[in-house]
Design a protein around this motif. Structure first.
Motif, PDB file in Angstrom:
ATOM      1  N   PRO A 141     -19.721 -57.798  47.510  1.00  0.00           N
ATOM      2  CA  PRO A 141     -18.578 -58.721  47.398  1.00  0.00           C
ATOM      3  C   PRO A 141     -18.944 -60.148  47.829  1.00  0.00           C
ATOM      4  CG  PRO A 141     -18.019 -56.759  48.714  1.00  0.00           C
ATOM      5  CD  PRO A 141     -19.485 -56.707  48.468  1.00  0.00           C
ATOM      6  N   GLY A 142     -20.041 -60.326  48.554  1.00  0.00           N
ATOM      7  CA  GLY A 142     -20.445 -61.653  49.011  1.00  0.00           C
ATOM      8  C   GLY A 142     -20.608 -62.652  47.877  1.00  0.00           C
ATOM      9  N   ARG A 143     -20.850 -62.156  46.658  1.00  0.00           N
ATOM     10  CA  ARG A 143     -21.024 -63.065  45.528  1.00  0.00           C
ATOM     11  C   ARG A 143     -19.744 -63.821  45.214  1.00  0.00           C
ATOM     12  NH1 ARG A 143     -19.179 -58.599  43.077  1.00  0.00           N
ATOM     13  NH2 ARG A 143     -18.237 -58.818  41.011  1.00  0.00           N
ATOM     14  N   GLN A 144     -18.600 -63.276  45.715  1.00  0.00           N
ATOM     15  CA  GLN A 144     -17.331 -63.972  45.471  1.00  0.00           C
ATOM     16  C   GLN A 144     -16.956 -64.898  46.619  1.00  0.00           C
ATOM     17  OE1 GLN A 144     -15.291 -60.329  44.713  1.00  0.00           O
ATOM     18  NE2 GLN A 144     -15.329 -60.642  42.506  1.00  0.00           N
ATOM     19  N   ARG A 145     -17.779 -64.905  47.656  1.00  0.00           N
ATOM     20  CA  ARG A 145     -17.513 -65.729  48.837  1.00  0.00           C
ATOM     21  C   ARG A 145     -18.399 -66.967  48.898  1.00  0.00           C
ATOM     22  NH1 ARG A 145     -13.040 -64.958  51.986  1.00  0.00           N
ATOM     23  NH2 ARG A 145     -12.833 -62.805  52.649  1.00  0.00           N
ATOM     24  N   GLN A 146     -19.602 -66.826  48.341  1.00  0.00           N
ATOM     25  CA  GLN A 146     -20.605 -67.879  48.547  1.00  0.00           C
ATOM     26  C   GLN A 146     -21.245 -68.237  47.216  1.00  0.00           C
ATOM     27  OE1 GLN A 146     -24.287 -66.828  50.554  1.00  0.00           O
ATOM     28  NE2 GLN A 146     -23.990 -68.437  52.059  1.00  0.00           N
ATOM     29  N   THR A 147     -21.469 -69.537  46.997  1.00  0.00           N
ATOM     30  CA  THR A 147     -22.144 -69.953  45.771  1.00  0.00           C
ATOM     31  C   THR A 147     -23.655 -69.938  46.023  1.00  0.00           C
ATOM     32  OG1 THR A 147     -22.283 -72.296  46.326  1.00  0.00           O
ATOM     33  CG2 THR A 147     -20.220 -71.538  45.329  1.00  0.00           C
ATOM     34  N   LEU A 148     -24.412 -70.040  44.935  1.00  0.00           N
ATOM     35  CA  LEU A 148     -25.874 -70.079  45.087  1.00  0.00           C
ATOM     36  C   LEU A 148     -26.317 -71.317  45.844  1.00  0.00           C
ATOM     37  CD1 LEU A 148     -27.464 -68.903  41.723  1.00  0.00           C
ATOM     38  CD2 LEU A 148     -27.489 -67.771  43.946  1.00  0.00           C
ATOM     39  N   ALA A 149     -25.643 -72.444  45.594  1.00  0.00           N
ATOM     40  CA  ALA A 149     -26.012 -73.673  46.300  1.00  0.00           C
ATOM     41  C   ALA A 149     -25.741 -73.517  47.792  1.00  0.00           C
ATOM     42  CB  ALA A 149     -25.231 -74.858  45.729  1.00  0.00           C
ATOM     43  N   GLU A 150     -24.610 -72.888  48.123  1.00  0.00           N
ATOM     44  CA  GLU A 150     -24.289 -72.669  49.550  1.00  0.00           C
ATOM     45  C   GLU A 150     -25.248 -71.674  50.185  1.00  0.00           C
ATOM     46  OE1 GLU A 150     -19.420 -73.276  49.099  1.00  0.00           O
ATOM     47  OE2 GLU A 150     -20.272 -71.258  49.024  1.00  0.00           O
ATOM     48  N   SER A 151     -25.588 -70.625  49.428  1.00  0.00           N
ATOM     49  CA  SER A 151     -26.514 -69.620  49.963  1.00  0.00           C
ATOM     50  C   SER A 151     -27.866 -70.254  50.277  1.00  0.00           C
ATOM     51  CB  SER A 151     -26.670 -68.491  48.946  1.00  0.00           C
ATOM     52  OG  SER A 151     -27.608 -67.552  49.393  1.00  0.00           O
ATOM     53  N   SER A 152     -28.316 -71.171  49.395  1.00  0.00           N
ATOM     54  CA  SER A 152     -29.578 -71.871  49.624  1.00  0.00           C
ATOM     55  C   SER A 152     -29.485 -72.712  50.895  1.00  0.00           C
ATOM     56  CB  SER A 152     -29.884 -72.801  48.450  1.00  0.00           C
ATOM     57  OG  SER A 152     -29.963 -72.073  47.250  1.00  0.00           O
ATOM     58  N   PHE A 153     -28.405 -73.486  50.998  1.00  0.00           N
ATOM     59  CA  PHE A 153     -28.247 -74.407  52.126  1.00  0.00           C
ATOM     60  C   PHE A 153     -28.196 -73.643  53.452  1.00  0.00           C
ATOM     61  CE2 PHE A 153     -26.078 -77.338  54.931  1.00  0.00           C
ATOM     62  CZ  PHE A 153     -26.608 -78.572  54.574  1.00  0.00           C
ATOM     63  N   ASP A 154     -27.480 -72.515  53.439  1.00  0.00           N
ATOM     64  CA  ASP A 154     -27.265 -71.757  54.672  1.00  0.00           C
ATOM     65  C   ASP A 154     -28.295 -70.648  54.894  1.00  0.00           C
ATOM     66  OD1 ASP A 154     -25.101 -73.159  55.632  1.00  0.00           O
ATOM     67  OD2 ASP A 154     -23.634 -71.968  54.532  1.00  0.00           O
ATOM     68  N   ALA A 155     -29.404 -70.669  54.131  1.00  0.00           N
ATOM     69  CA  ALA A 155     -30.423 -69.618  54.270  1.00  0.00           C
ATOM     70  C   ALA A 155     -30.812 -69.419  55.737  1.00  0.00           C
ATOM     71  CB  ALA A 155     -31.664 -69.992  53.463  1.00  0.00           C
ATOM     72  N   TRP A 156     -30.902 -70.514  56.466  1.00  0.00           N
ATOM     73  CA  TRP A 156     -31.366 -70.492  57.858  1.00  0.00           C
ATOM     74  C   TRP A 156     -30.486 -69.665  58.776  1.00  0.00           C
ATOM     75  CZ3 TRP A 156     -35.850 -73.308  58.635  1.00  0.00           C
ATOM     76  CH2 TRP A 156     -36.212 -74.175  57.590  1.00  0.00           C
ATOM     77  N   THR A 157     -29.185 -69.684  58.519  1.00  0.00           N
ATOM     78  CA  THR A 157     -28.278 -68.984  59.430  1.00  0.00           C
ATOM     79  C   THR A 157     -27.625 -67.759  58.790  1.00  0.00           C
ATOM     80  OG1 THR A 157     -26.555 -70.525  58.754  1.00  0.00           O
ATOM     81  CG2 THR A 157     -27.693 -71.007  60.823  1.00  0.00           C
ATOM     82  N   LYS A 158     -27.749 -67.628  57.465  1.00  0.00           N
ATOM     83  CA  LYS A 158     -27.082 -66.475  56.829  1.00  0.00           C
ATOM     84  C   LYS A 158     -28.083 -65.513  56.176  1.00  0.00           C
ATOM     85  CE  LYS A 158     -22.499 -68.423  56.501  1.00  0.00           C
ATOM     86  NZ  LYS A 158     -21.291 -68.571  55.699  1.00  0.00           N
ATOM     87  N   TYR A 159     -28.728 -65.932  55.066  1.00  0.00           N
ATOM     88  CA  TYR A 159     -29.617 -64.991  54.365  1.00  0.00           C
ATOM     89  C   TYR A 159     -30.713 -64.451  55.296  1.00  0.00           C
ATOM     90  CZ  TYR A 159     -32.506 -62.792  50.901  1.00  0.00           C
ATOM     91  OH  TYR A 159     -33.218 -61.851  50.205  1.00  0.00           O
ATOM     92  N   TYR A 160     -31.276 -65.331  56.121  1.00  0.00           N
ATOM     93  CA  TYR A 160     -32.369 -64.920  57.011  1.00  0.00           C
ATOM     94  C   TYR A 160     -31.893 -64.276  58.316  1.00  0.00           C
ATOM     95  CZ  TYR A 160     -36.568 -66.259  54.519  1.00  0.00           C
ATOM     96  OH  TYR A 160     -37.595 -66.283  53.630  1.00  0.00           O
ATOM     97  N   ARG A 161     -30.570 -64.245  58.512  1.00  0.00           N
ATOM     98  CA  ARG A 161     -30.071 -63.592  59.729  1.00  0.00           C
ATOM     99  C   ARG A 161     -28.984 -62.594  59.334  1.00  0.00           C
ATOM    100  NH1 ARG A 161     -28.989 -68.263  64.007  1.00  0.00           N
ATOM    101  NH2 ARG A 161     -28.411 -66.483  65.265  1.00  0.00           N
ATOM    102  N   PRO A 162     -29.403 -61.549  58.593  1.00  0.00           N
ATOM    103  CA  PRO A 162     -28.403 -60.613  58.086  1.00  0.00           C
ATOM    104  C   PRO A 162     -27.761 -59.787  59.197  1.00  0.00           C
ATOM    105  CG  PRO A 162     -30.620 -59.824  57.641  1.00  0.00           C
ATOM    106  CD  PRO A 162     -30.770 -61.181  58.245  1.00  0.00           C
TER     107      PRO A 162
END
Ligand code: ZN
Length: 591
Positions: free
Chosen positions: A357-378
């Motif tokens: 469901p995260g695909r409906q919460r976050q855009t790809l541009a946001e996911s890229s920007f927040d990689a440091w605190t979100k994608y890399y800190r699951p």
């Protein structure tokens, strides 16, 4: 006047204690007191890792005399001023016991390090050329050790002898972009489009080197020709560490560090391309593609790394996503996997994106920007909150490729966009990074199409990319179905022995509506014990819409929940090839 070299040396000083001794000598330190710092992160892996926490001792000296050193922050030091014309040396002991591709790892069997974990940066001297003396550990035990790295030997630039001794780099940025392996690795070589390539494999393995080199040669040649000869690197090294079970890679300008399971490597007599080996080849292909796409074609934010803090970009979907699209496509296009297998891989990627469901919460541009605190800190909520710029990014690459081809009658494809990015942004010493809208504008310029709406939805929006519609002109049908008939709770579970714990509760799922939470220890459904083997069985005898009573422990407190079961999740996708000949499809899949 040529700037003086900064001289580094590195030696596993106590391999059994996982310690490296690293020296840095600066011929002309800052007269006001030279500052040094160790990177907080390694380019390619977007998480603050604070490598300086592994410095266990540090001191400075000049002409054999101690120079006071003051720690300024978590990763910086300042030396007291030294006399004019005096060189300054800083000596560190670094603890190296991180078995990953991102840091450093040393024991009696081998040493691996990334420069970003061990080499101090002399502030204000980042552009000075560097020499590094790579030294063998002391002792007879280490006599057979050799060196594998893409660093250039300082003396004989043409011979790559794998010897200890002096290597050079044009500046600090280059120094830390060539990981080094030392030990008794297996070495294989091949040439791709005239460029010498090496594979150094550490760890016990039974790899069929002839098979591996033949397959990698095909991938590398395909990629070099894809972007156009000559290749941008004078040589290339695959540094592979084979262990029991691992999977990871990190890209560099002329090498890659890879960690894999030894069973992922091909063995002699192996038939076809089994799943594990295919996945390893996909990893090699991915990191190799990065030699162009992210190491040379870069986001503007990466054209000069700030190694002290996060470097924000909204473009990781283009660098990781497009690379993920081409990594397996390269295997197909150079004949290493079959079309059927590639279509199944794309379908799995669609599953991964659509089932979160995260695909409906976050855009790809946001996911890229927040990689440091979100994608890399699951954490347990990541599937509900984060979209992967790898998987969704690769679907956007697929969608863009299909759209460009279909709407220009195959005149323009994503291949043309990649090549134009390479020609305009990737080459030359003064290359400039790409901005947020550059990929869209380049694709529009080449194709003559208006792509504003496509990018607004795919990259800056959360609307699903309509792959079913885009695949249709290519004679491929996208089908979605349920994987089983079992009614759904809408959770992911993990098991430890006979216990079942919820690891994620999907947003809006029957379990969440009933109040269940990630971390809950499931005990029973309608009074019958839940174990890893009974959970599915208990649910499979129920119908969607029925209410079941579940017991669980949370914080060791017994809790009861009434869960109204949902319909079986339609979480499987399939790509079905329609029989009719299709020229769009033929051109696309042959590249
Ligand atoms: Zn990558």
């Amino acid at each position: 006047m040529r700037p003086a070299h900064i001289c580094y040396s590195i030696r596993p000083s106590k391999p059994a204690a996982h310690l490296l001794e690293v020296r840095c000598t600066l011929p002309a330190p800052d007269p006001a007191g030279q500052r040094f710092a160790l990177p907080a992160w390694i380019p390619g892996s977007y998480l603050i890792r604070d490598f300086a926490r592994h410095i266990v001792a540090i001191r400075a000296e000049t002409a054999g005399k101690v120079v006071p050193l003051t720690k300024i922050d978590k990763h910086s030091w300042q030396a007291a001023p030294v006399g004019k014309g005096m060189a300054l040396t800083v000596i560190c002991e670094v603890y190296a016991w991180d078995l990953s591709v991102r840091a450093a790892h040393v024991d009696q069997t081998h040493a691996f390090f990334n420069g970003s974990s061990v080499f101090l940066r002399a502030l204000g001297h980042e552009h000075s050329p560097c020499l590094v003396d790579i030294q063998r550990p002391i002792g007879r035990h280490f006599e057979a050790w050799r060196v594998a790295t893409a660093l250039t030997p300082a003396c004989d630039q043409t011979a790559r002898q794998h010897t200890f001794g002096l290597y050079r780099a044009a500046n600090y940025d280059e120094l830390i972009d060539h990981p080094v392996e030392m030990g008794t690795f297996t070495l294989a070589t091949f040439t791709a489009c005239g460029v010498p390539h090496e594979i150094a494999i550490s760890g016990r393995h039974d790899c069929d080197l002839a098979r591996l080199t033949a397959d990698l040669q095909r991938i590398c040649e395909w990629q070099i020709r894809f972007f156009g000869e000559p290749a941008p690197m004078p040589h290339y090294v695959f540094l592979v560490t084979a262990v029991d079970d691992a999977y990871g890679g990190l890209e560099h300008r002329a090498s890659t560090a890879l960690l894999c399971a030894r069973d992922d490597l091909p063995y002699s007599g192996m038939r076809g391309t089994p799943e594990r080996y295919r996945s390893f080849l996909g990893l090699c292909s991915h990191e190799y593609f990065h030699a162009w796409n992210v190491k040379r074609i870069q986001p503007a934010a990466f054209s000069s790394y700030n190694l002290d803090a996060e470097n924000y970009t909204t473009l990781l979907w283009a660098f990781e996503g497009f690379t993920s699209y081409y990594d397996d496509l390269a295997l197909l296009r150079c004949g290493l996997i079959r079309l059927k297998d590639w279509l199944a891989l794309v379908a799995r990627t669609i599953d991964k994106v659509h089932n979160n469901p995260g695909r409906q919460r976050q855009t790809l541009a946001e996911s890229s920007f927040d990689a440091w605190t979100k994608y890399y800190r699951p954490d347990e909520n990541t599937p509900n909150a984060v979209v992967s710029y790898y998987t969704k990014g690769s679907l956007v690459a697929l969608a863009l490729d299909l759209k460009l081809r279909a709407e220009t009658s195959n005149r323009i494809s994503l291949n043309d966009v990649m090549r134009a990015l390479w020609q305009r942004h990737g080459q030359g010493e003064q290359r400039c990074g790409i901005g947020d809208e550059d990929i869209r504008m380049l694709a529009e310029e080449l194709s003559g199409l208006d792509l504003e709406h496509f990018f607004a939805e795919a990259v800056h929006g959360t609307t699903d990319v309509d792959l079913a519609r885009l695949l249709q002109p290519f004679g491929i049908r996208l089908k979605r179905s349920a994987n089983s008939t079992t009614p759904s709770l809408g959770v992911k579970t993990g098991s430890d022995g006979s216990e079942v714990r919820l690891t994620t509760v999907y947003e809006g799922s029957p379990a969440q509506v009933a109040g269940l939470s990630a971390g809950d220890l499931l005990l029973a459904i309608d009074g019958l014990r839940v174990t890893p083997s009974t959970l599915d069985r208990l649910l499979s005898r129920r119908q969607a819409g029925e209410t079941v009573h579940m017991h669980a422990f949370r914080r060791d407190e017994l809790m009861e929940f009434a869960v109204q079961l949902g319909a079986p999740a339609k979480d499987r996708h399939q790509l079905q090839l329609q029989r009719k000949r299709n020229s769009l499809r033929k051109d696309w899949l042959q590249g």
